[in-house]
Design a protein around this motif. Structure first.
Motif, mmCIF file in Angstrom:
data_model
loop_
_atom_site.group_PDB
_atom_site.id
_atom_site.type_symbol
_atom_site.label_atom_id
_atom_site.label_comp_id
_atom_site.label_asym_id
_atom_site.label_seq_id
_atom_site.Cartn_x
_atom_site.Cartn_y
_atom_site.Cartn_z
ATOM 1 N N CYS A 167 0.839 -1.209 0.000
ATOM 2 C CA CYS A 167 0.000 0.000 0.000
ATOM 3 C C CYS A 167 0.864 1.244 0.000
ATOM 4 C CB CYS A 167 -0.930 0.018 1.211
ATOM 5 S SG CYS A 167 -1.976 -1.439 1.367
ATOM 6 N N GLU A 168 1.581 1.462 -1.044
ATOM 7 C CA GLU A 168 2.436 2.644 -1.133
ATOM 8 C C GLU A 168 2.555 3.043 -2.590
ATOM 9 O OE1 GLU A 168 4.372 5.858 -0.412
ATOM 10 O OE2 GLU A 168 3.833 4.592 1.269
ATOM 11 N N GLY A 169 2.277 4.313 -2.882
ATOM 12 C CA GLY A 169 2.409 4.798 -4.245
ATOM 13 C C GLY A 169 3.749 5.469 -4.465
ATOM 14 N N ASN A 170 3.830 6.247 -5.535
ATOM 15 C CA ASN A 170 4.998 7.087 -5.791
ATOM 16 C C ASN A 170 6.271 6.288 -6.037
ATOM 17 O OD1 ASN A 170 5.328 9.813 -6.199
ATOM 18 N ND2 ASN A 170 6.435 10.117 -4.296
ATOM 19 N N ASN A 171 6.153 4.987 -6.370
ATOM 20 C CA ASN A 171 7.301 4.146 -6.677
ATOM 21 C C ASN A 171 8.265 3.963 -5.522
ATOM 22 O OD1 ASN A 171 7.128 3.234 -9.491
ATOM 23 N ND2 ASN A 171 7.133 5.404 -9.986
ATOM 24 N N ARG A 172 7.854 4.253 -4.313
ATOM 25 C CA ARG A 172 8.750 4.075 -3.174
ATOM 26 C C ARG A 172 8.826 2.603 -2.784
ATOM 27 N NH1 ARG A 172 6.683 9.403 -1.217
ATOM 28 N NH2 ARG A 172 4.798 8.310 -0.590
ATOM 29 N N GLY A 173 10.050 2.150 -2.489
ATOM 30 C CA GLY A 173 10.248 0.799 -1.991
ATOM 31 C C GLY A 173 10.140 -0.299 -3.029
ATOM 32 N N VAL A 174 10.091 0.056 -4.324
ATOM 33 C CA VAL A 174 9.970 -0.946 -5.385
ATOM 34 C C VAL A 174 11.368 -1.351 -5.841
ATOM 35 C CG1 VAL A 174 9.058 -1.467 -7.669
ATOM 36 C CG2 VAL A 174 7.770 0.020 -6.122
ATOM 37 N N VAL A 175 11.684 -2.642 -5.759
ATOM 38 C CA VAL A 175 13.015 -3.144 -6.115
ATOM 39 C C VAL A 175 12.871 -4.370 -7.000
ATOM 40 C CG1 VAL A 175 15.213 -4.028 -5.238
ATOM 41 C CG2 VAL A 175 13.941 -2.334 -3.906
ATOM 42 N N VAL A 176 13.607 -4.394 -8.098
ATOM 43 C CA VAL A 176 13.671 -5.572 -8.956
ATOM 44 C C VAL A 176 14.815 -6.458 -8.454
ATOM 45 C CG1 VAL A 176 14.079 -6.436 -11.290
ATOM 46 C CG2 VAL A 176 12.738 -4.348 -10.951
ATOM 47 N N VAL A 177 14.531 -7.731 -8.222
ATOM 48 C CA VAL A 177 15.527 -8.664 -7.688
ATOM 49 C C VAL A 177 15.801 -9.738 -8.739
ATOM 50 C CG1 VAL A 177 16.119 -10.241 -5.809
ATOM 51 C CG2 VAL A 177 14.660 -8.249 -5.355
ATOM 52 N N ARG A 178 17.069 -9.899 -9.078
ATOM 53 C CA ARG A 178 17.483 -10.906 -10.050
ATOM 54 C C ARG A 178 18.165 -12.069 -9.342
ATOM 55 N NH1 ARG A 178 15.151 -9.437 -15.042
ATOM 56 N NH2 ARG A 178 15.270 -7.172 -15.266
ATOM 57 N N ARG A 395 16.258 6.185 -7.127
ATOM 58 C CA ARG A 395 15.732 4.957 -6.536
ATOM 59 C C ARG A 395 14.215 5.019 -6.389
ATOM 60 N NH1 ARG A 395 20.246 3.306 -1.961
ATOM 61 N NH2 ARG A 395 22.064 3.590 -3.327
ATOM 62 N N ASP A 396 13.674 6.219 -6.261
ATOM 63 C CA ASP A 396 12.232 6.445 -6.243
ATOM 64 C C ASP A 396 12.007 7.894 -6.640
ATOM 65 O OD1 ASP A 396 12.574 8.063 -3.896
ATOM 66 O OD2 ASP A 396 12.471 6.263 -2.670
ATOM 67 N N ASN A 397 10.765 8.344 -6.598
ATOM 68 C CA ASN A 397 10.463 9.697 -7.062
ATOM 69 C C ASN A 397 11.071 10.780 -6.191
ATOM 70 O OD1 ASN A 397 9.098 8.564 -9.146
ATOM 71 N ND2 ASN A 397 7.075 9.353 -8.614
ATOM 72 N N ALA A 398 11.499 10.429 -4.979
ATOM 73 C CA ALA A 398 12.155 11.410 -4.117
ATOM 74 C C ALA A 398 13.536 11.787 -4.637
ATOM 75 C CB ALA A 398 12.266 10.864 -2.695
ATOM 76 N N ASP A 399 14.082 11.011 -5.572
ATOM 77 C CA ASP A 399 15.388 11.304 -6.148
ATOM 78 C C ASP A 399 15.296 12.168 -7.397
ATOM 79 O OD1 ASP A 399 17.256 10.194 -4.370
ATOM 80 O OD2 ASP A 399 16.852 8.180 -5.110
ATOM 81 N N PHE A 400 14.160 12.809 -7.608
ATOM 82 C CA PHE A 400 14.042 13.829 -8.643
ATOM 83 C C PHE A 400 13.863 15.183 -7.956
ATOM 84 C CE2 PHE A 400 12.347 10.003 -10.817
ATOM 85 C CZ PHE A 400 13.308 9.915 -11.813
ATOM 86 N N VAL A 401 14.324 16.226 -8.610
ATOM 87 C CA VAL A 401 14.251 17.553 -7.997
ATOM 88 C C VAL A 401 13.179 18.427 -8.631
ATOM 89 C CG1 VAL A 401 16.660 17.467 -7.293
ATOM 90 C CG2 VAL A 401 16.084 18.494 -9.503
ATOM 91 N N ALA A 402 12.755 18.081 -9.852
ATOM 92 C CA ALA A 402 11.796 18.949 -10.538
ATOM 93 C C ALA A 402 10.931 18.140 -11.502
ATOM 94 C CB ALA A 402 12.522 20.059 -11.303
ATOM 95 N N LEU A 403 9.805 18.736 -11.857
ATOM 96 C CA LEU A 403 8.893 18.168 -12.853
ATOM 97 C C LEU A 403 8.601 19.235 -13.890
ATOM 98 C CD1 LEU A 403 6.859 16.035 -13.912
ATOM 99 C CD2 LEU A 403 5.178 17.000 -12.332
ATOM 100 N N ALA A 404 8.838 18.903 -15.147
ATOM 101 C CA ALA A 404 8.556 19.825 -16.242
ATOM 102 C C ALA A 404 7.469 19.246 -17.128
ATOM 103 C CB ALA A 404 9.814 20.073 -17.066
ATOM 104 N N THR A 405 6.604 20.097 -17.647
ATOM 105 C CA THR A 405 5.620 19.678 -18.640
ATOM 106 C C THR A 405 5.899 20.449 -19.925
ATOM 107 O OG1 THR A 405 4.086 21.261 -17.601
ATOM 108 C CG2 THR A 405 3.791 18.935 -17.094
ATOM 109 N N ILE A 406 5.899 19.727 -21.040
ATOM 110 C CA ILE A 406 6.265 20.307 -22.321
ATOM 111 C C ILE A 406 5.265 19.880 -23.388
ATOM 112 C CG2 ILE A 406 8.739 20.419 -21.807
ATOM 113 C CD1 ILE A 406 9.047 17.801 -23.467
ATOM 114 N N THR A 407 5.206 20.648 -24.466
ATOM 115 C CA THR A 407 4.423 20.250 -25.635
ATOM 116 C C THR A 407 5.306 20.332 -26.871
ATOM 117 O OG1 THR A 407 3.565 22.519 -25.923
ATOM 118 C CG2 THR A 407 2.195 20.949 -24.696
ATOM 119 N N LEU A 408 4.980 19.479 -27.856
ATOM 120 C CA LEU A 408 5.734 19.412 -29.107
ATOM 121 C C LEU A 408 4.772 19.501 -30.268
ATOM 122 C CD1 LEU A 408 8.392 18.791 -30.710
ATOM 123 C CD2 LEU A 408 7.746 16.370 -30.545
ATOM 124 N N GLU A 409 5.015 20.422 -31.179
ATOM 125 C CA GLU A 409 4.196 20.573 -32.375
ATOM 126 C C GLU A 409 5.069 20.282 -33.592
ATOM 127 O OE1 GLU A 409 1.279 23.527 -32.447
ATOM 128 O OE2 GLU A 409 1.529 24.083 -30.360
#
Length: 440
Positions: A167-178, A395-409
């Protein structure tokens, strides 16, 4: 409908930093339908109190939330015209509250599957044969309480598996194990979420990921770009997705099944789905009974010209949302931006006169040979004002500093290439924006 007798919209909680969306909803309800807005939120902020007419401080995960909320709402119960649930934490008890208040809402009984990843896998396995007959993969899963549980699951899944909080969103604690990796280290990363449960899931062998988004019967598909490797965090969302007709049908089929399993009917949804290379098979990563995050509904507004937040409010007042979207006018993307090296960072480090996103866009335009005005910034926000340590490999969304939204024509350039170049150009632009200040 404006000018009728007083009516009130109830908003039950919201996810993380989506206060701007709440403000947008409240403003439209007031201007279009003459409605007051009451917000239920645990630990409300001063801004919550400014944008809503009344705020009730309650935790939607508390045991007696419904009873307590009914008591607090009793003085205005007769004024309540409509209600929405706007967070994962509130999806089950918030729906139960709206049902008790006699307001239209999707099923509270089935809502747990949109909150608990474990509950959703249980629901999937009940109808496993049905889903598999529709080429929807149903991953094996188990609950985990120790590294030994991971070790036992690994023995049956040599191709790898995913460990994640139930029960946790935002991609926290998600680990791929090989195979051969350290199970103790993998479990330690999920251990902070043990109080709500941790699960192991069979690795879905499909590389491409999308989301099946929409409101009521209206749906569209958003393309997700995720990091590869140990931490599969999402780095961008793109609209419209570039898909063949059979791929759209495969994703829609899986998305509709997910909606049925979690009880979605009239409200919003955001179901994350992986797609096979041949486009014939799909697997649901997780369902959500709320509007998509990462500005996806805003991307839809810029791409298609429709405000889904407005449509959501209108639907509550009996105005049916459109059944389909018009042809897209342009491409739109939300892009997560990080740092070039492991470091402490705060937006305070950036010079007041600097514009690192503009610089990164200019370098991207030059690298791809785009015409002037084809690539535009539609929004930018620092994700937190606090100084914190940020990993260069998120490692999760806390390791990003900014969010940008862009459009392309531009039809001759793939927006996925634009996203790749923009993210590659951003760290140098950010460093340059901070360098003079640091030297001073």
């Amino acid at each position: 409908m404006k000018g009728q007798s007083a009516s009130t919209l109830l908003i039950v909680d919201y996810n993380l930093s989506r206060v701007d969306d709440v403000a947008h909803l409240a403003q439209y309800a007031r201007e279009r339908h003459g409605a007051r807005t009451v917000l239920i939120r645990w630990g409300p902020s001063e801004r919550d109190r400014r944008i809503c007419d009344a705020v009730i401080d309650l935790d939607p995960l508390a045991e007696h939330f419904v009873t307590d909320a009914l008591a607090r709402l009793a003085p205005i119960a007769g004024e309540l015209r409509a209600g929405i649930v706007f967070s994962d934490n509130a999806v089950q008890q918030g729906a139960a509250l709206l049902e008790r208040l006699g307001l239209a809402v999707d099923s509270p009984v089935l809502a747990e599957g949109a909150f608990s990843k474990h509950a959703y896998r249980v629901a999937e396995h009940r109808v496993r044969a049905l889903l598999q007959a529709q080429r929807v993969m149903v991953p094996d899963y188990t609950q985990a309480a120790s590294a030994d549980d991971l070790r036992r699951f690994a023995a049956d899944h040599p191709n790898g598996f995913v460990v994640k909080p139930s029960c946790e969103g935002n991609n926290r604690g998600v680990v791929v194990v090989r195979s051969g990796e350290n199970f103790e280290a993998a479990f330690a990363e999920a251990a902070p979420y043990l109080s709500r449960g941790v699960i192991c899931e069979e690795l879905i062998p499909f590389a491409r990921e999308f989301s099946y988004d929409g409101l009521g019967a209206l749906s569209f598909i958003t393309e997700k770009i995720s990091a590869t490797g140990r931490y599969p965090v999402e780095v961008a969302q793109i609209l419209p997705s570039r898909l063949a007709a059979h791929e759209v049908e495969t994703l829609a089929r899986a998305g509709r099944f997910a909606n049925v399993l979690v009880g979605q009917r009239d409200g919003p949804f955001h179901n994350e789905i992986k797609l096979s290379d041949d486009g014939l098979h799909a697997a649901v990563v997780e369902p959500n009974r709320r509007p998509a995050g990462m500005k996806i509904w805003w991307l839809a507004r810029w791409a298609y010209g429709i405000d889904l937040f407005h449509a959501w409010i209108d639907a509550l007042w009996g105005i049916a949302p459109p059944s389909s979207l018009p042809a897209p006018e342009r491409f739109a993307a939300a892009v997560m931006l990080g740092v070039g090296r492991d470091q402490l960072f705060s937006p305070q480090d950036v010079r007041v006169d600097a514009a690192p996103l503009d610089d990164a866009i200019a370098r991207t335009v030059g690298a791809l040979g785009l015409r002037e005005g084809a690539l535009r910034s539609r929004g930018f926000e620092w994700l937190t004002a606090e100084r914190r340590f940020v990993h260069a490999i998120a490692r999760d969304n806390a390791d990003f500093v900014a969010l940008a939204t862009i459009t392309l024509e531009a039809d001759d350039v793939d927006i996925r290439d634009v996203v790749t170049h923009l993210r590659a150009n951003w760290p140098a632009a950010l460093d340059a924006a901070c360098a003079t200040r640091a030297a001073a």
